[in-house]
Design a protein around this motif. Structure first.
Motif, short mmCIF file in Angstrom:
data_model
loop_
_atom_site.label_atom_id
_atom_site.label_comp_id
_atom_site.label_asym_id
_atom_site.label_seq_id
_atom_site.Cartn_x
_atom_site.Cartn_y
_atom_site.Cartn_z
N TRP A 86 0.86 -1.19 0.00
CA TRP A 86 0.00 0.00 0.00
C TRP A 86 0.89 1.24 0.00
O TRP A 86 1.92 1.28 0.68
N LEU A 133 -3.14 10.87 -2.39
CA LEU A 133 -3.57 9.69 -3.12
C LEU A 133 -3.15 8.44 -2.35
O LEU A 133 -2.10 8.41 -1.71
N GLN A 134 -4.00 7.41 -2.43
CA GLN A 134 -3.69 6.12 -1.81
C GLN A 134 -3.98 5.02 -2.80
O GLN A 134 -4.95 5.11 -3.56
N ALA A 135 -3.17 3.98 -2.80
CA ALA A 135 -3.40 2.84 -3.70
C ALA A 135 -2.72 1.62 -3.13
O ALA A 135 -1.69 1.72 -2.44
N TRP A 166 -7.60 -5.02 -5.26
CA TRP A 166 -6.94 -3.72 -5.31
C TRP A 166 -7.84 -2.66 -4.69
O TRP A 166 -9.05 -2.87 -4.51
N SER A 167 -7.24 -1.52 -4.41
CA SER A 167 -7.98 -0.38 -3.87
C SER A 167 -7.23 0.89 -4.22
O SER A 167 -5.99 0.92 -4.22
N ALA A 168 -7.97 1.96 -4.54
CA ALA A 168 -7.38 3.26 -4.85
C ALA A 168 -8.28 4.34 -4.30
O ALA A 168 -9.52 4.27 -4.42
N TYR A 184 -8.67 8.78 -2.88
CA TYR A 184 -8.23 10.17 -2.93
C TYR A 184 -8.87 10.92 -1.77
O TYR A 184 -10.06 10.74 -1.49
N ASN A 207 -13.11 6.39 -2.91
CA ASN A 207 -12.35 5.14 -2.92
C ASN A 207 -13.05 4.14 -3.82
O ASN A 207 -14.27 3.94 -3.74
N GLY A 251 -12.58 0.03 -5.32
CA GLY A 251 -11.82 -1.17 -5.03
C GLY A 251 -12.53 -2.44 -5.40
O GLY A 251 -13.74 -2.46 -5.68
#
Length: 802
Positions: free
Chosen positions: A479, A490-492, A540-542, A544, A556, A558
């Motif tokens: 992650w 941002l996260q992913a 997966w996950s993404a 903001y 989010n 995912g």
């Protein structure tokens, strides 16, 4: 496997690389008039560094490694202060605390910690503390949390319930206790959570798919239960909670003590609860075609008791910490005697009505033992965390022997189990988590980790529903979080999961006739074959986050995954508590979910409004589908249900708004809505079972000024409106709408340097007769509990050690 090895290597490198470089963090704590506040608790995480400010309000931390930390400062009667620090040299702070004004946000109880967590998470999250739990104390932990947006419970009487987040429950919601996934027999509709609601200092509810960090079962969300953090140095203290409830005559107490010198610390808690049969606002219940009269409006044989012990102890020094948690939760509770096995006419009402506090057949006993170790090492810009856990869940269901079908009329004396033992489950669970977080730069942070779990479940008794099984799951994830600007990030992340489940063949303990042509042979029928299935998935996950001034935005998207459990694959028996015969499907595919979550909020000191919509798509949602057959061989003509999978679309969300009408008067509204539709299968066009109806909670709160002998007084009114639930999956029944009125009041009474907290609730003030669509007893027309007055007294004590 390559992905797993790579992540293990990253975790090891981040743990072992680089030497340790440490700094000091110091400061002064003052009140609004710049006077020092001695005895203020200061906590720095991660690492759980804790101290108490001295007589001059000064605090000091030494030997803290370089890194990013959160500092939390709390003092009774003042707002909790929280901030994020990047420690790269010696740092001194001047912190000023503001008097607590009891802001309207207490509808969901927020503080600086919650705001910090919301800024970090791209998923929608609710955070509550022990104050919220005391002011909203229900019969169980999940009933206490029902007041949160998007959270509901599937209730089993007055003392047990299981969580549901946005209509998803059972094995789609992960409950985490002290970092380890809580495992019990949570697949059953009558099986509650074996946890002590007094034991937790803070609870985080993550709404939406959180499989990336928490594993495959977190397809619907997470309930993260956290005990008190490491106590400050040189302190000894604790508290006593006294609780009483009028509806089921509950009397309970929970006593807690903690202590710490320099590096060593401990905590201990003991909880005792005893309650009688609970009351409903009716004198009879229509169980299908039979009306069962109730004595003094009580559901006979729903009394129970609970005995819990918790201990933790650990060591902390210079960025290294380890802590052991040991707990034993023991419950005994009766089942409503008129419904067990759907034989209401055979109930000995004279025996049950003689006393409201005794527990007769049928009843259940559950013992959940748990031991957990959490360790952490901080080295320069890296953090390494490890969690290891062992659990044993032992559950017995007992009732008088009754023969069905070809069962012998007299129970044989040579059986390896007692005639009264209907079912027994013994599950042993071993769990392990490894996680490493590393700071690449001021803008970039990464985390990599692995989770693994082994379950072994053994069965016993005269009844059968699921076979014994062994299950192993493992997952690895990576992650990243990137700070785009001062206000956004941002996260992913990605995750790989693998799971294997093996079931043991099961044969009846009694013989049944098997007709082949003109021949009849008596044999022990096989109810469950041997299964050996493996599952895997890449998810997966993404997300903001944007936070600027009074406005925040998060989104989010995912993909989540859940492997089918033993009951869904291999069930083949009567569920006496749900009044059904259930059959599994050994060919079921793993469940996959795609979800989009959005959250928007405008928040000022006087006004706040937020909306959290979601979209959810399941290519193959697994659920229990009613068939047309009725079983008469093993039960009493129960309808047969089949585990099946269907394409499903879900959407909905929550809206909350809060307004400070005046300095001492606040109001707020919380709205919940969920829509579900099956897009394939023989129930195409139908919703999903146990879908909660739309609801609204209207809240008013008045907080008078403090008096010399009374601090933080409050008076609150909650008015809940639930719409009718007419969208059902037969044999579910349509449930009419309802309205309930609840009152609350409380205050802190100063006592020496502490404050005794009193909270009083009146739930269902008007003694309204209504039905909760997600309640376990809804199928047999049992209404919710009647008027209930709940009193909780919280008595703290503490001292400083030389």
């Amino acid at each position: 496997m390559r992905v797993l090895l790579w992540l293990l290597a990253v975790a090891w490198v981040s743990f072992s690389a680089y030497g340790q470089q440490t700094y000091t963090l110091s400061g002064m704590i003052q009140d609004e008039k710049q006077r020092p506040l001695p005895g203020t608790s200061v906590l720095v995480t991660p690492g759980n560094f804790g101290v108490v400010s001295g007589a001059d309000g000064v605090f000091l931390f030494e030997n803290i490694p370089t890194g990013t930390y959160t500092i939390a400062v709390s003092f009774l009667g003042y707002h909790r202060f929280s901030d994020t620090l990047l420690l790269r040299n010696d740092l001194r702070l001047n912190i000023r605390l503001e008097p607590e004004m009891q802001t309207l946000r207490e509808v969901t109880v927020t503080d600086h910690y919650e705001e910090q967590r919301k800024r970090e998470e791209s998923l929608n999250i609710e955070v509550v503390n022990d104050k919220f739990l005391k002011q909203n104390l229900g019969g169980s932990l999940m009933q206490s949390l029902e007041r949160l947006p998007g959270v509901s419970s599937i209730d089993i009487g007055s003392g047990q319930s299981k969580p549901a987040i946005r209509g998803l429950g059972f094995n789609r919601v992960v409950v985490v206790e002290n970092g380890i996934k809580h495992e019990a027999q949570q697949w059953g509709a009558d099986h509650g959570l074996e946890v002590d609601q007094y034991a937790f200092d803070r609870i985080e509810v993550i709404k939406g798919p959180a499989s990336l960090m928490y594993g495959s079962d977190a397809i619907g969300g997470v309930i993260d239960l956290k005990q008190i953090e490491t106590p400050p140095k040189h302190t000894l203290g604790g508290n006593v909670n006294l609780t009483g409830k009028t509806n089921n005559d509950l009397a309970g107490t929970s006593a807690f003590i903690f202590g710490r010198k320099e590096k060593l610390f401990f905590t201990f808690r003991a909880t005792l609860l005893d309650y009688a049969d609970y009351r409903v606002p009716t004198d009879s219940v229509d169980i299908y075609s039979y009306r069962a009269a109730l004595h003094n409006n009580r559901l006979r044989n729903t009394a129970g008791k609970e005995q819990n012990l918790h201990f933790s102890g650990g060591f902390q020094n210079n960025g290294t910490s380890t802590r052991f948690y040991v707990s034993n939760v023991r419950t005994k509770a009766g089942f409503f005697a008129n419904t067990h096995g759907l034989e209401p006419r055979q109930v000995d009402t004279g025996l049950h009505d003689k006393s409201a506090r005794d527990i007769q057949f049928p009843f259940q006993e559950v013992n959940h033992f748990k031991i957990i170790n959490r360790s952490a090492v901080l080295k320069k810009n890296r953090q390494f965390r490890m969690e290891l856990g062992y659990q044993r869940n032992f559950r017995q269901e007992l009732s008088p022997y009754t023969n069905h079908g070809y069962m012998p009329s007299v129970f044989p004396s040579n059986m390896p189990f007692a005639a009264e033992l209907e079912r027994q489950f013994e599950k042993n669970i071993f769990s392990g988590n490894l996680k490493s977080t590393f700071q690449f730069s001021e803008k970039t942070e990464g985390t990599a980790g692995i989770n693994s779990e082994y379950q072994k479940n053994r069965i016993h008794g005269r009844g059968f529903i699921i076979p014994a099984f062994e299950q192993i799951t493992a997952g690895a994830f990576a992650w990243m979080k990137y700070k785009v600007s001062e206000h956004s990030q941002l996260q992913a992340g990605i995750r790989y999961d693998f799971g294997n489940i093996r079931t043991t063949p099961y044969h009846d303990w009694f013989e049944s006739p098997v007709v082949t042509g003109e021949d009849t042979v008596w044999s022990f029928l096989q109810r469950a074959p041997e299964l050996d299935r493996s599952f895997s998935s890449l998810t997966w996950s993404a997300g903001y986050n944007y936070n600027a001034g009074h406005f925040s935005l998060k989104a989010n998207a995912g993909k989540s995954f859940r492997m089918p459990i033993a009951k869904e694959l291999a069930a083949n028996g009567v569920n006496y508590h749900r009044f059904s015969y259930e059959k599994g499907d050994p060919e079921l595919s793993p469940e996959v979910s795609y979800q989009l979550d959005v959250g928007m909020e405008w928040n000022t000191r006087k006004f706040a409004i937020g909306i959290t919509p979601f979209l959810n798509y399941f290519p193959n949602y697994i659920y229990l589908n009613p068939g047309f057959e009725h079983d008469r061989l093993y039960g009493n003509g129960n309808q047969v249900f089949y585990y099946t999978e269907s394409e499903v679309f879900r959407c909905g969300g929550e809206l909350h708004t809060h307004l400070n009408v005046a300095r001492n008067f606040k109001t707020g509204v919380i709205l919940n809505y969920i829509y579900s539709e099956q897009l394939s299968g023989d129930k195409i066009g139908f919703t999903l079972p146990f879908s909660p109806p739309a609801s609204a909670l209207f809240h008013l709160k008045y907080t008078p000024k403090n008096q010399a002998w009374l601090h933080n007084p409050y008076f609150s009114v909650d008015f809940k409106v639930a719409a009718a639930q007419n969208k059902i999956v037969p044999p579910e029944k349509k449930t009419p709408g309802y309205q309930t009125l609840n009152l609350g009041m409380g205050a802190d009474i100063p006592w020496k340097k502490q404050a005794i907290s009193l909270s009083l609730q009146v739930q269902n003030l008007l003694n309204e007769k209504y039905f909760n669509h997600t309640s376990y007893y809804r199928l047999i027309n049992v209404p919710e509990a009647g008027r209930n007055v709940i009193l909780n007294v919280h008595i703290p004590f503490s001292t400083h050690l030389k």
